[in-house]
Design an enzyme around this catalytic site. Structure first.
Site, PDB file in Angstrom:
ATOM      1  N   TYR A 102       2.429 -16.679  20.161  1.00  0.00           N
ATOM      2  CA  TYR A 102       2.140 -17.012  18.808  1.00  0.00           C
ATOM      3  C   TYR A 102       0.982 -15.847  18.447  1.00  0.00           C
ATOM      4  O   TYR A 102       0.768 -14.986  19.271  1.00  0.00           O
ATOM      5  CB  TYR A 102       1.832 -18.631  18.690  1.00  0.00           C
ATOM      6  CG  TYR A 102       1.894 -18.926  17.217  1.00  0.00           C
ATOM      7  CD1 TYR A 102       2.880 -18.742  16.410  1.00  0.00           C
ATOM      8  CD2 TYR A 102       0.720 -19.492  17.136  1.00  0.00           C
ATOM      9  CE1 TYR A 102       2.542 -19.264  15.239  1.00  0.00           C
ATOM     10  CE2 TYR A 102       0.640 -20.067  15.513  1.00  0.00           C
ATOM     11  CZ  TYR A 102       1.741 -19.893  14.703  1.00  0.00           C
ATOM     12  OH  TYR A 102       1.574 -20.445  13.504  1.00  0.00           O
ATOM     13  N   GLU A 251       9.334 -18.577   6.013  1.00  0.00           N
ATOM     14  CA  GLU A 251       8.140 -18.056   6.667  1.00  0.00           C
ATOM     15  C   GLU A 251       8.055 -16.555   6.463  1.00  0.00           C
ATOM     16  O   GLU A 251       9.033 -15.666   6.584  1.00  0.00           O
ATOM     17  CB  GLU A 251       8.470 -18.106   8.350  1.00  0.00           C
ATOM     18  CG  GLU A 251       7.139 -17.885   9.150  1.00  0.00           C
ATOM     19  CD  GLU A 251       6.200 -19.206   9.073  1.00  0.00           C
ATOM     20  OE1 GLU A 251       6.465 -20.347   8.956  1.00  0.00           O
ATOM     21  OE2 GLU A 251       4.877 -18.700   8.758  1.00  0.00           O
TER      22      GLU A 251
HETATM   23  O1  LIG Z   1       1.888 -17.409  11.905  1.00  0.00           O
HETATM   24  C1  LIG Z   1       0.715 -17.747  11.840  1.00  0.00           C
HETATM   25  O2  LIG Z   1      -0.158 -17.797  12.785  1.00  0.00           O
HETATM   26  C2  LIG Z   1       0.333 -18.460  10.826  1.00  0.00           C
HETATM   27  C3  LIG Z   1       1.139 -18.057   9.570  1.00  0.00           C
HETATM   28  O3  LIG Z   1       2.001 -18.586   9.292  1.00  0.00           O
HETATM   29  C4  LIG Z   1       0.794 -16.632   9.088  1.00  0.00           C
HETATM   30  O4  LIG Z   1      -0.065 -16.095   8.949  1.00  0.00           O
HETATM   31  O5  LIG Z   1       1.638 -16.127   8.315  1.00  0.00           O
HETATM   32 MG   LIG Z   2       3.700 -17.226   8.483  1.00  0.00          MG
END
Ligand SMILES: O=C([O-])CC(=O)C(=O)O
Ligand SMILES: [Mg+2]
Length: 588
Positions: A102, A251
């Site tokens: 991540y 997202e």
């Molecule tokens: O993915 C992550 O760490 C947090 C998020 O959604 C972004 O920054 O777009």
């Molecule tokens: Mg994001």
């Protein structure tokens, strides 16, 4: 005379056996019996490992890689080869693994996706589904090409604003893949129920358009009516294929689409935007918890936002809801929020071009102020929240001022990945003389000051979206109202212990995230049934037992009916044209 006839029901063929070995599932954990029965005895080394021993081997390999990108490639390869082992490794080592699978490493992986992407060898979520604008009118057919049928959750991006890195087009696939791996690792959602999708409408990133390794469509982004029609078709196709309750998480869409699409779809589908609502909930949770450290009631705080995009508007809206819950009027709550974008303080009657409608709500009746430094100086906020991906935006002056204005200033540098954070943990602690309550979106290492170890919190939406998704899926929630995120934030804030607070921490430790997400899902399950938002019936009486009983288990399953009785009664196996063919034998 007895007569047997063979009913043609092949169960294990030679081809399947080779597949088993190439996609080894349990790999070296296959027992001798299993190896013999599957016809792979001798094709694996004689030493048999338990899953725990396999974890050990994986970790030894993991540490041999020196760069985080190589670690990402190694560990995602494991997801493809042996899903259960991958999730066991990740869940047992979350604090170590999250920065790899991540943020921040996933950001780097997306930038290098052309190097990383290989032909899928199996259909785990590690690859995802690419649907392009050229597939218009056939989106449903493309969804049918994904071999899993029981999909409950989709994470979709069009790659326009990947983390704080900008337009990465199809290279953005790393994000839905990473987010869904956390659905399972953090909240126990079953991986075969998850589907990562990139909607490739082109990219405006000139570097990618010229990149020989680029994996996406080599054309400029399609926008306007055609884009909207494509998105509409995608939403319709997804629920036609997987059912009306399918959760669709948006997202990393660009600002101009993120708000619009959320408003358009939230009443029609089971959907949320993680960058607006997930980020809002995790930040609100951190702020609610910080009140217990600073002693200033929520509605007495003054918040200055660096940025006025998806995250800022989402956070501000949720903070307003929380302040109203505390008994404040909407106007008073809104007046506590000051936003700064690339053109300075957002004020009513802003000259030249005005402001977009979602920003308008938070425009202050004030003369224009140009810079964040000036705004901080003027407003003397109790909390500053950075969400505009402008590294260094929290300057020395700002951080020093925050330390002067407050006993315990709250400083959230939330932009991702780490390279985009508004300041480092070290800068925040040093310049506020160790007084600040600090959280960042991507991880920072602890800082030692005057012999005291100060551990930064990670205010990342990973604390929220997996638990929300688990509850939504299990309870059959049809639409996701804002209250769900407020409840999730309260649940998260409620899980911060006195000990965490005493150490300046406004989030529970990352290593506890699995239990934290489960608890959020349990709290939400109680809420959605009470609020009439659930459609899974009969209503489970014991919500905790219900949620826990549904969690993904990383133990290997024996896929043979009875290992000590093979072929099982009523099955006969023969060789035919080089294949082992097993058939049911029925007696007449
Ligand atoms: O993915 C992550 O760490 C947090 C998020 O959604 C972004 O920054 O777009
Ligand atoms: Mg994001």
């Amino acid at each position: 005379m007895r007569l047997y006839i063979f009913v043609l029901t092949p169960i294990v063929s030679m081809k399947r056996i080779w597949e088993l070995l190439r996609e080894p599932l349990a790999g070296r954990a296959f027992t001798v019996k299993e190896r013999q029965m599957l016809g792979i005895h001798g094709l694996l080394p004689p030493s048999i490992l338990s899953q725990g021993e396999q974890v050990f081997v994986v970790m030894q390999n993991f540490f041999r890689y020196e760069s985080d990108l190589d670690r990402y490639i190694y560990i995602m390869g494991l997801l493809e080869r042996n899903e259960k082992l991958f999730y066991r490794v990740v869940t047992e080592n979350l604090e170590l693994m999250m920065p790899i699978i991540y943020t921040p490493t996933v950001g780097l992986a997306c930038q290098k996706y052309g190097l990383i992407f290989r032909k899928p060898r199996s259909f785990s979520i590690s690859r995802g589904l690419f649907i392009t604008i050229n597939d218009m009118d056939h989106v449903y057919d493309i969804l049918c090409n994904w071999p899993e049928h029981d999909i409950k959750a989709i994470v979709v991006t069009d790659g326009e604003r990947i983390l704080g890195l900008g337009d990465l087009g199809s290279y953005g696939m790393g994000i839905p893949v990473g987010k869904l791996s956390l659905y399972t690792a953090c909240a126990g959602v079953k991986p075969n129920q998850c589907l990562p999708i990139v909607l490739d409408v082109g990219t405006n990133n000139e570097t990618l358009l010229k990149d020989p390794l680029y994996i996406g469509l080599r054309q400029k982004r399609v926008s306007g009516e055609v884009y909207d029609a494509f998105l509409d078709e995608f939403m319709r196709a997804a629920v036609k294929r997987y059912g009306q309750n399918t959760l669709i998480q948006f997202e990393d869409f660009g600002n101009h689409n993120a708000f619009r699409l959320l408003e358009k779809y939230r009443g029609l589908y089971c959907t949320f935007n993680d960058d607006i609502q997930g980020t809002a909930a995790v930040t609100a949770a951190g702020i609610i918890a910080s009140v217990k450290i600073t002693g200033t009631p929520l509605s007495q705080n003054t918040f200055v936002f660096q940025g006025a995009g998806e995250a800022a508007i989402g956070i501000a809206s949720l903070l307003v809801l929380a302040m109203i819950e505390e008994g404040t009027s909407t106007e008073q709550a809104v007046s506590r929020i000051w936003m700064v974008d690339s053109r300075g303080l957002i004020v009513k009657d802003r000259p030249k071009g005005g402001i977009t409608s979602h920003k308008a709500r938070f425009a202050q009746p004030h003369v224009p102020v140009d810079t964040l430094e000036e705004v901080v100086h003027l407003v003397k906020p109790t909390a500053i929240i950075g969400v505009a991906a402008v590294p260094g935006a929290f300057t020395e002056q700002i951080l020093t001022d925050m330390g002067k204005f407050n006993d315990r200033p709250v400083i959230f540098a939330l932009s991702n990945p780490t390279s985009k954070a508004e300041c480092t943990a070290e800068q925040a602690y040093t310049l506020t003389k160790g007084k600040c309550v600090f959280a960042s979106g991507s991880p920072f290492k602890p800082v030692t000051m005057n012999g005291q170890k100060l551990t930064p919190g990670q205010g990342n939406n990973a604390y929220i979206f997996p638990g929300v998704a688990l509850a939504v899926i299990l309870c059959g929630v049809r639409h996701i109202p804002e209250e769900i995120f407020l409840k999730a934030a309260e649940s998260l804030a409620g899980q911060v212990t006195k000990e965490n607070l005493a150490n300046g921490l406004v989030y529970p430790p990352l290593n506890d995230i699995r239990e934290v997400s489960t608890k959020i899902a349990i709290d939400l399950a109680k809420f959605v049934y009470q609020a009439g938002l659930a459609s899974t019936y009969p209503e489970p009486q014991d919500k905790e037992e219900f949620v826990r009983s549904q969690l993904y288990n990383t133990d290997y399953e024996s896929f043979l009916p009875d290992l000590y009785d093979w072929p099982p009664p009523g099955i006969q196996c023969t060789y035919e044209d080089g294949n082992v063919v097993c058939r049911k034998v029925s007696r007449i």
